[in-house]
Enzyme design. Structure first.
Site, PDB file in Angstrom:
ATOM      1  N   GLU A  37      16.397 144.718 -16.772  1.00 29.31           N
ATOM      2  CA  GLU A  37      16.228 145.345 -15.289  1.00 29.31           C
ATOM      3  C   GLU A  37      17.369 146.076 -14.729  1.00 29.31           C
ATOM      4  OE1 GLU A  37      16.060 142.595 -11.328  1.00 29.31           O
ATOM      5  OE2 GLU A  37      14.926 141.979 -13.121  1.00 29.31           O
TER       6      GLU A  37
ATOM      7  N   SER B 184      20.793 140.176 -12.196  1.00 34.44           N
ATOM      8  CA  SER B 184      19.962 140.070 -13.396  1.00 34.44           C
ATOM      9  C   SER B 184      19.825 140.961 -14.189  1.00 34.44           C
ATOM     10  CB  SER B 184      18.446 139.474 -13.003  1.00 34.44           C
ATOM     11  OG  SER B 184      18.445 138.530 -12.412  1.00 34.44           O
TER      12      SER B 184
ATOM     13  N   ARG C  69       8.755 144.288 -11.090  1.00 35.05           N
ATOM     14  CA  ARG C  69      10.205 145.234 -10.909  1.00 35.05           C
ATOM     15  C   ARG C  69       9.918 146.606 -11.450  1.00 35.05           C
ATOM     16  NH1 ARG C  69      10.149 141.141  -8.763  1.00 35.05           N
ATOM     17  NH2 ARG C  69      11.139 139.595  -8.873  1.00 35.05           N
TER      18      ARG C  69
END
Length: 293
Positions: A289, A218, A167
């Protein structure tokens, strides 16, 4: 100021209209280019005017400040959604939604893009975040990108030099502007098999996550080897916890929901409570995130 450029322009346009969380104050200028060819002169004009630039695709991973953004927001996800095939390479514009790309490839029986059906973002954001789902990520199919660096110089860079990690990428935290991405096409699978895998990836979101809500998805990164933030947040008793108009989802604890009146400050305060409580009670530090503007 902008009339000679092929783009839509608005002043003091609120970022909440460009983000899936539905929060965020006004930006100085909202710019929606009508073609890739417009991006280079548009970016140059922003530099001439001394305006910081924020690129937005679908706004599905952005938490925009209540005070807004004192610069230009270039909305790639408004019109730059084209794709074309050259040999075994798929070339997609930065504003193309990843699910649309996944389904387009599945219908042709081209494998490797199935995981994108479960990601609500665009190609540009997917590259910057190395977005992934069902154990696959963008790095696995990406071969190169074309982008403007912070000085406005056009480059084509291979994926191997983008620092793609879990990520993350070397593009995060920069003001580079992605125009398009190139992907490796894998032929040979049965079309019905690719369609089935694509459908399964899309169904994961329906089965595990709340639907039709204002959210960035998320909130904290979920490492492949765990521990998964949703379980940690639920374990410390925060599921359903609310600050102002923001609530930790009762369906999936790693999601924060805008109940309709949330501010960015509400969301930030809730994120702090989640991080601090999990660290204090379980000794585990969770990494955001969501990108905070």
């Amino acid at each position: 100021m902008w009339s000679d450029l092929d783009c839509d322009v608005k002043e003091q346009y609120e970022l909440k209209h460009m983000t899936t969380m539905g929060v965020g104050g006004p930006c100085a200028y909202y710019l929606a280019p009508r073609s890739l060819a417009t991006l280079e002169p548009l970016y140059a004009r922003c530099r001439e005017l001394g305006l910081p630039v924020l690129a937005v695709g679908n706004g599905s991973n952005l938490l925009a400040d209540d005070a807004g953004y004192d610069g230009a927001v270039i909305h790639l996800g408004r019109r730059l959604k084209g794709m074309r095939v050259e040999g075994d390479t798929l070339i997609a514009e930065a504003g193309l939604p990843m699910p649309r790309l996944a389904w387009a490839m599945a219908k042709q029986g081209i494998a490797g893009f199935e995981f994108m059906a479960g990601i609500p973002g665009t190609v540009g954001g997917g590259v910057v975040m190395n977005a992934g789902c069902i154990g696959k990520d963008t790095a696995g199919v990406l071969t190169a990108i074309t982008y403007l660096d912070e000085a406005g110089v056009l480059h084509r860079k291979p994926a191997a030099k983008l620092g793609l990690g879990f990520r993350s990428s070397s593009l995060q935290g920069t003001r580079s502007l992605i125009l398009q991405a190139e992907f490796r096409m894998q032929r040979g699978d049965e079309q019905q098999d690719v369609m089935a895998r694509t459908r399964a990836a899309a169904d994961i979101r329906k089965d595990k996550f709340p639907l039709h809500v204002a959210t960035v998805g998320s909130t904290f990164k979920s490492p492949p080897a765990g521990p998964h933030p949703g379980r940690l947040i639920e374990e410390v008793g925060l599921k359903g916890h609310r600050i102002g108009g923001a609530e930790i989802s009762r369906v999936h604890a790693n999601w924060i929901i805008n109940l309709g009146s949330a501010t960015a400050q509400d969301v930030k305060r809730l994120m702090h409570v989640m991080q601090e409580t999990v660290l204090r009670k379980l000794g585990i530090e969770m990494e955001p995130e969501v990108l905070i503007v």
